[in-house]
Design a protein around this motif. Sequence first.
Motif, PDB file in Angstrom:
ATOM      1  N   ALA A 105      55.086 -39.785 -15.255  1.00 33.31           N
ATOM      2  CA  ALA A 105      55.601 -38.445 -15.590  1.00 33.31           C
ATOM      3  C   ALA A 105      55.456 -37.503 -14.393  1.00 33.31           C
ATOM      4  CB  ALA A 105      54.857 -37.884 -16.801  1.00 33.31           C
ATOM      5  N   GLY A 106      54.376 -37.642 -13.651  1.00 33.04           N
ATOM      6  CA  GLY A 106      54.178 -36.830 -12.453  1.00 33.04           C
ATOM      7  C   GLY A 106      55.201 -37.142 -11.382  1.00 33.04           C
ATOM      8  N   ARG A 107      55.509 -38.419 -11.225  1.00 31.10           N
ATOM      9  CA  ARG A 107      56.523 -38.825 -10.247  1.00 31.10           C
ATOM     10  C   ARG A 107      57.896 -38.271 -10.651  1.00 31.10           C
ATOM     11  NH1 ARG A 107      55.799 -41.675  -6.123  1.00 31.10           N
ATOM     12  NH2 ARG A 107      53.894 -42.666  -6.835  1.00 31.10           N
ATOM     13  N   GLU A 108      58.208 -38.303 -11.938  1.00 31.80           N
ATOM     14  CA  GLU A 108      59.465 -37.715 -12.423  1.00 31.80           C
ATOM     15  C   GLU A 108      59.494 -36.216 -12.164  1.00 31.80           C
ATOM     16  OE1 GLU A 108      60.109 -38.758 -16.538  1.00 31.80           O
ATOM     17  OE2 GLU A 108      59.892 -40.908 -16.108  1.00 31.80           O
ATOM     18  N   ALA A 109      58.344 -35.545 -12.354  1.00 32.64           N
ATOM     19  CA  ALA A 109      58.269 -34.097 -12.106  1.00 32.64           C
ATOM     20  C   ALA A 109      58.525 -33.797 -10.630  1.00 32.64           C
ATOM     21  CB  ALA A 109      56.908 -33.556 -12.535  1.00 32.64           C
ATOM     22  N   VAL A 110      57.920 -34.576  -9.741  1.00 33.43           N
ATOM     23  CA  VAL A 110      58.139 -34.373  -8.300  1.00 33.43           C
ATOM     24  C   VAL A 110      59.621 -34.533  -7.979  1.00 33.43           C
ATOM     25  CG1 VAL A 110      57.719 -35.295  -5.985  1.00 33.43           C
ATOM     26  CG2 VAL A 110      55.830 -35.061  -7.575  1.00 33.43           C
ATOM     27  N   GLU A 111      60.242 -35.578  -8.511  1.00 36.66           N
ATOM     28  CA  GLU A 111      61.658 -35.818  -8.242  1.00 36.66           C
ATOM     29  C   GLU A 111      62.520 -34.673  -8.771  1.00 36.66           C
ATOM     30  OE1 GLU A 111      62.459 -39.715  -9.810  1.00 36.66           O
ATOM     31  OE2 GLU A 111      61.110 -40.674  -8.362  1.00 36.66           O
ATOM     32  N   GLU A 112      62.176 -34.158  -9.935  1.00 41.09           N
ATOM     33  CA  GLU A 112      62.946 -33.057 -10.533  1.00 41.09           C
ATOM     34  C   GLU A 112      62.741 -31.749  -9.763  1.00 41.09           C
ATOM     35  OE1 GLU A 112      62.656 -30.303 -14.515  1.00 41.09           O
ATOM     36  OE2 GLU A 112      62.175 -32.428 -14.724  1.00 41.09           O
ATOM     37  N   ILE A 113      61.515 -31.474  -9.385  1.00 42.29           N
ATOM     38  CA  ILE A 113      61.164 -30.186  -8.780  1.00 42.29           C
ATOM     39  C   ILE A 113      61.472 -30.141  -7.287  1.00 42.29           C
ATOM     40  CG2 ILE A 113      59.237 -28.612  -8.302  1.00 42.29           C
ATOM     41  CD1 ILE A 113      57.928 -29.722 -10.891  1.00 42.29           C
ATOM     42  N   SER A 114      61.456 -31.267  -6.615  1.00 41.20           N
ATOM     43  CA  SER A 114      61.567 -31.278  -5.147  1.00 41.20           C
ATOM     44  C   SER A 114      62.852 -30.638  -4.630  1.00 41.20           C
ATOM     45  CB  SER A 114      61.411 -32.700  -4.594  1.00 41.20           C
ATOM     46  OG  SER A 114      62.440 -33.535  -5.070  1.00 41.20           O
ATOM     47  N   ALA A 115      63.962 -30.858  -5.296  1.00 42.06           N
ATOM     48  CA  ALA A 115      65.221 -30.256  -4.833  1.00 42.06           C
ATOM     49  C   ALA A 115      65.145 -28.730  -4.894  1.00 42.06           C
ATOM     50  CB  ALA A 115      66.393 -30.766  -5.669  1.00 42.06           C
ATOM     51  N   ARG A 116      64.578 -28.191  -5.961  1.00 49.84           N
ATOM     52  CA  ARG A 116      64.409 -26.739  -6.098  1.00 49.84           C
ATOM     53  C   ARG A 116      63.479 -26.222  -5.001  1.00 49.84           C
ATOM     54  NH1 ARG A 116      65.463 -21.885  -9.192  1.00 49.84           N
ATOM     55  NH2 ARG A 116      66.021 -23.250 -10.897  1.00 49.84           N
ATOM     56  N   HIS A 117      62.384 -26.947  -4.768  1.00 54.09           N
ATOM     57  CA  HIS A 117      61.415 -26.512  -3.763  1.00 54.09           C
ATOM     58  C   HIS A 117      62.027 -26.509  -2.360  1.00 54.09           C
ATOM     59  CE1 HIS A 117      57.783 -25.924  -1.519  1.00 54.09           C
ATOM     60  NE2 HIS A 117      57.982 -27.051  -0.882  1.00 54.09           N
ATOM     61  N   VAL A 118      62.692 -27.589  -1.998  1.00 56.45           N
ATOM     62  CA  VAL A 118      63.281 -27.673  -0.658  1.00 56.45           C
ATOM     63  C   VAL A 118      64.324 -26.578  -0.461  1.00 56.45           C
ATOM     64  CG1 VAL A 118      64.704 -29.106   0.859  1.00 56.45           C
ATOM     65  CG2 VAL A 118      62.758 -30.102  -0.318  1.00 56.45           C
ATOM     66  N   GLU A 119      65.127 -26.330  -1.467  1.00 57.93           N
ATOM     67  CA  GLU A 119      66.129 -25.262  -1.346  1.00 57.93           C
ATOM     68  C   GLU A 119      65.459 -23.903  -1.193  1.00 57.93           C
ATOM     69  OE1 GLU A 119      69.745 -23.423  -0.855  1.00 57.93           O
ATOM     70  OE2 GLU A 119      69.193 -25.535  -0.684  1.00 57.93           O
ATOM     71  N   SER A 120      64.369 -23.680  -1.919  1.00 57.82           N
ATOM     72  CA  SER A 120      63.679 -22.395  -1.796  1.00 57.82           C
ATOM     73  C   SER A 120      63.041 -22.234  -0.416  1.00 57.82           C
ATOM     74  CB  SER A 120      62.640 -22.212  -2.910  1.00 57.82           C
ATOM     75  OG  SER A 120      61.546 -23.094  -2.762  1.00 57.82           O
ATOM     76  N   VAL A 121      62.564 -23.320   0.181  1.00 56.96           N
ATOM     77  CA  VAL A 121      62.027 -23.271   1.546  1.00 56.96           C
ATOM     78  C   VAL A 121      63.142 -22.898   2.516  1.00 56.96           C
ATOM     79  CG1 VAL A 121      61.048 -24.647   3.438  1.00 56.96           C
ATOM     80  CG2 VAL A 121      60.114 -24.857   1.121  1.00 56.96           C
ATOM     81  N   ARG A 122      64.310 -23.502   2.323  1.00 52.73           N
ATOM     82  CA  ARG A 122      65.443 -23.174   3.197  1.00 52.73           C
ATOM     83  C   ARG A 122      65.847 -21.705   3.065  1.00 52.73           C
ATOM     84  NH1 ARG A 122      67.528 -26.714   6.157  1.00 52.73           N
ATOM     85  NH2 ARG A 122      67.211 -28.921   5.817  1.00 52.73           N
ATOM     86  N   VAL A 123      65.993 -21.241   1.829  1.00 52.76           N
ATOM     87  CA  VAL A 123      66.456 -19.875   1.585  1.00 52.76           C
ATOM     88  C   VAL A 123      65.422 -18.848   2.054  1.00 52.76           C
ATOM     89  CG1 VAL A 123      66.981 -18.225  -0.276  1.00 52.76           C
ATOM     90  CG2 VAL A 123      68.018 -20.503  -0.279  1.00 52.76           C
ATOM     91  N   ALA A 124      64.150 -19.102   1.784  1.00 51.06           N
ATOM     92  CA  ALA A 124      63.117 -18.119   2.087  1.00 51.06           C
ATOM     93  C   ALA A 124      62.659 -18.144   3.549  1.00 51.06           C
ATOM     94  CB  ALA A 124      61.906 -18.340   1.179  1.00 51.06           C
ATOM     95  N   LEU A 125      62.825 -19.279   4.232  1.00 54.23           N
ATOM     96  CA  LEU A 125      62.287 -19.374   5.586  1.00 54.23           C
ATOM     97  C   LEU A 125      63.292 -19.905   6.604  1.00 54.23           C
ATOM     98  CD1 LEU A 125      59.861 -19.284   7.578  1.00 54.23           C
ATOM     99  CD2 LEU A 125      59.293 -21.594   6.799  1.00 54.23           C
ATOM    100  N   ILE A 126      63.704 -21.118   6.427  1.00 60.46           N
ATOM    101  CA  ILE A 126      64.469 -21.811   7.467  1.00 60.46           C
ATOM    102  C   ILE A 126      65.783 -21.117   7.789  1.00 60.46           C
ATOM    103  CG2 ILE A 126      65.595 -23.989   8.095  1.00 60.46           C
ATOM    104  CD1 ILE A 126      63.374 -25.406   6.475  1.00 60.46           C
TER     105      ILE A 126
END
Length: 168
Positions: free
Chosen positions: A113-134
């Motif tokens: 379930a944790g691995r599924e959560a990482v897979e689900e959340i990672s796209a949102r997280h990476v996009e937020s890193v791009r928008v907020a910083l990169i």
Amino acid sequence: MTQPAAPESWQPRWLSEPEQRAWRSYLRATRLLEVALDKALSPHGTQLSEYEVISMLSEAEEGRLRMSALADLVVQSRSRITHTAARLEKRGWVVREACLDDRRGVELVLTDAGREAVEEISARHVESVRVALIDHLDPEEFLALGRAMQKVRDALAEEGQATDAYGT
């Protein structure tokens, strides 16, 4: 660790005006960045510190890390990593198990379930890193930022604490 008393002749090395502006910009930006990244993860019911833990576990061999090593990796106190682990356990994303190698220590292990959560959340997280910083930096500026922060990390980290899941 206690700092030795300063000798009577010691004088602070005050920041110049440009250094002071840069320092204050850094402080404010890092705090705003963390708020933005937490906010982006909130629809998933998690926060950056929790995501960082499950993300590091997802990259670790067999999805498991010793609690003390994980605390060092994500720069959390042993007490805080214990509380973070408890919240993640309640969600069914991790379990605590005896260490495979010595059985005295405790490892945090990512569940399916944790691995599924990482897979689900990672796209949102990476996009937020791009928008907020990169997206606000030229590629060269972002890479320079990474090099600068690596120097700071290496200078501040105690021996053995300046490694990530890949041993660098």
